[in-house]
Scaffold this motif. Structure first.
Motif, PDB file in Angstrom:
ATOM      1  N   GLU A  42       0.826  -1.210   0.000  1.00  0.00           N
ATOM      2  CA  GLU A  42       0.000   0.000   0.000  1.00  0.00           C
ATOM      3  C   GLU A  42       0.860   1.261   0.000  1.00  0.00           C
ATOM      4  N   ALA A  43       1.976   1.219   0.725  1.00  0.00           N
ATOM      5  CA  ALA A  43       2.864   2.380   0.769  1.00  0.00           C
ATOM      6  C   ALA A  43       3.468   2.649  -0.605  1.00  0.00           C
ATOM      7  N   VAL A  44       3.843   1.595  -1.318  1.00  0.00           N
ATOM      8  CA  VAL A  44       4.350   1.753  -2.682  1.00  0.00           C
ATOM      9  C   VAL A  44       3.265   2.321  -3.583  1.00  0.00           C
ATOM     10  N   ASP A  45       2.065   1.771  -3.470  1.00  0.00           N
ATOM     11  CA  ASP A  45       0.927   2.261  -4.245  1.00  0.00           C
ATOM     12  C   ASP A  45       0.727   3.758  -4.019  1.00  0.00           C
ATOM     13  N   LEU A  46       0.776   4.173  -2.756  1.00  0.00           N
ATOM     14  CA  LEU A  46       0.610   5.583  -2.416  1.00  0.00           C
ATOM     15  C   LEU A  46       1.755   6.427  -2.972  1.00  0.00           C
ATOM     16  N   ALA A  47       2.981   5.915  -2.869  1.00  0.00           N
ATOM     17  CA  ALA A  47       4.137   6.644  -3.388  1.00  0.00           C
ATOM     18  C   ALA A  47       4.022   6.876  -4.892  1.00  0.00           C
TER      19      ALA A  47
ATOM     20  N   ALA B 250       4.410   2.998   5.826  1.00  0.00           N
ATOM     21  CA  ALA B 250       4.329   4.445   5.618  1.00  0.00           C
ATOM     22  C   ALA B 250       5.048   4.873   4.353  1.00  0.00           C
ATOM     23  N   ALA B 251       4.641   6.029   3.862  1.00  0.00           N
ATOM     24  CA  ALA B 251       5.397   6.762   2.855  1.00  0.00           C
ATOM     25  C   ALA B 251       5.870   8.051   3.509  1.00  0.00           C
TER      26      ALA B 251
END
Length: 457
Positions: free
Chosen positions: A135-140, A301-302
């Motif tokens: 999810e953090a990669v997706d958000l980034a 986290a991002a």
């Protein structure tokens, strides 16, 4: 709809259990695997030729149903050790007090965010929370694309960044059945072992410059280059320190963001620094963290520069119901406590140097070892058929992994050819633990070496 999809073989996984061997297993484990297949389906995979059945864990040890102990030299998720009492206590206490989302005012998220951001360079001063590294990669990726108005993403050839739709399409490790995104380009990893004296940083920078130019010629605006800071799935490439400097220079000049994936090398694992990118004396635009952050609890986290977050936040609302829930925050804060109080970064450096030296010593007496590399408690040992040709020996690497498992020492393999032992134990791993691993490695290498000679003659 695909015809006969269920009859097709699933994509292979390095060090994965082959269901065709089911009949050779003990009855208890065979029945458990049959239930897994019926309940979970073929996408769920098990490690090892002979899967490991575990029922509890503590520190750097996993335990089977009969009390048998396995030395864990692979799991980076319980970064400060399995079932650490300080983490367990923090989780238990917080669960008895409050567990909710981030749309209420609460001091806990503020205190933890200040502690977390204090471990980063000053330019990285904003954090957004998720439950998983994927999810953090997706958000980034969303942040980078919104900030640059671009869509192009550049990755290394055997990268792995997660399992969401957008993370999977930048994860060639997942295999041909998971196609890369249409606006995704790959570049070779910084393979120092096969560089033939070439500067791997300069080579990677040149390859990125070409990829950026290729995208633009196709009418694609590049948004970001994302890389695991120790290139773990590419085969564990950490040296020389600083090789990412020319890479970042190229990206800055082109207006392309650098996303550092710290899910695996982060939180002190590399020994010299808290974060993998810091070993190269560069500052990313965005950093993603995951698994080790809460010692196995769902928090990730991002972390980013404020102008990137401001641009995103002005236009887009963000909410993650369980991201930074109170119980997971308690675990994450306790992880920082343990890293600091038990001096685990220094332990990763010292034990890692000791283990690295022992592995190099093995290389001197075993011609099948082509290279030993890594930093701290993230090390790789590459197997080759011939040290001159440097041809990868995938079968030997997997044989070593399997033989170690039979000696109750757990590691796995990595690299495009699956010929690199991937060693990344929990951070409390001691010299005594390292000796256990090295002695087992020596025994296994002698055994597989004799087997190879028998086959050849």
């Amino acid at each position: 709809m695909k015809e006969n999809a269920s009859s097709k073989p699933s994509a292979p996984m390095v060090n994965g259990f082959d269901p065709a061997r089911l009949a050779s297993l003990p009855e208890r484990e065979r029945k458990m695997i049959e239930r897994r297949q019926m309940l979970l389906g073929p996408s769920y995979r098990l490690f090892y030729e002979n899967p490991v059945h575990v029922t509890k864990a503590k520190g750097v040890w996993l335990y089977g149903p009969n009390g048998e102990a396995y030395l864990d030299a692979y799991n980076n998720v319980p970064s400060v050790g399995h079932c650490h009492p300080h983490i367990v206590e923090a989780i238990s206490y917080q669960a008895s007090q409050l567990n909710t989302h981030t749309r209420y005012l609460n001091e806990q998220i503020l205190s933890y965010s200040e502690r977390l951001l204090a471990t980063f360079p000053g330019e990285l001063d904003r954090v957004m929370y998720t439950c998983t590294g994927s999810e953090a990669v997706d958000l980034a990726l969303r942040l980078a694309r919104h900030y640059t108005s671009g869509t192009g993403i550049i990755i290394t050839e055997n990268a792995y960044h997660g399992v969401t739709a957008s993370a999977a399409e930048i994860s060639p490790l997942l295999g041909d059945s998971v196609p890369l995104g249409q606006h995704v380009l790959t570049v070779p990893a910084p393979d120092t072992y096969r560089a033939n004296g070439r500067d791997v940083g300069a080579a990677l920078a040149q390859d990125l410059d070409k990829a950026i130019g290729h995208m633009r010629r196709r009418g694609i605006t590049p948004a970001a280059f994302i890389a695991d800071s120790i290139f773990s799935s590419d085969g564990v490439f950490a040296d020389p320190p600083g090789f990412l400097k020319p890479v970042v220079d190229v990206l800055k000049k082109a207006g392309v963001l650098y996303i550092a994936d710290e899910v695996q090398p982060g939180f002190g694992r590399i020994g010299t620094n808290m974060w993998g990118f810091a070993r190269h004396e560069v500052v990313p635009d965005i950093v993603v963290t995951g698994k080790p952050m809460g010692n196995g609890m769902p928090i990730a986290a991002a972390i980013m520069k404020s102008d990137i977050q401001e641009c995103f936040g002005r236009d887009i609302r963000y909410f993650n119901t369980f991201g930074a829930n109170n119980v997971s925050l308690a675990a994450a804060s306790a992880v920082l406590d343990v890293i600091e109080n038990e001096n685990l970064l220094e332990n990763a450096r010292k034990t890692g140097e000791y283990l690295h030296a022992g592995m190099r010593s093995l290389k001197e007496t075993h011609a099948s070892i082509g290279d030993v590399r890594g930093s701290g408690l993230f090390l790789g040992m590459e197997f080759v058929r011939n040290q001159d040709s440097r041809e990868p020996d995938s079968a030997l690497a997997l044989n070593v992994v399997s033989e170690l498992r039979d000696r109750r020492v757990l590691i796995s393999a990595s690299g495009r050819d699956g010929n690199v032992l991937k060693i990344r134990p929990p951070l409390p791993f001691s010299r005594e633990n390292a000796d256990t691993l090295l002695n087992a490695l020596q025994d296994v290498l002698v055994k597989v070496g004799h087997k190879r000679l028998e086959r050849e003659f």
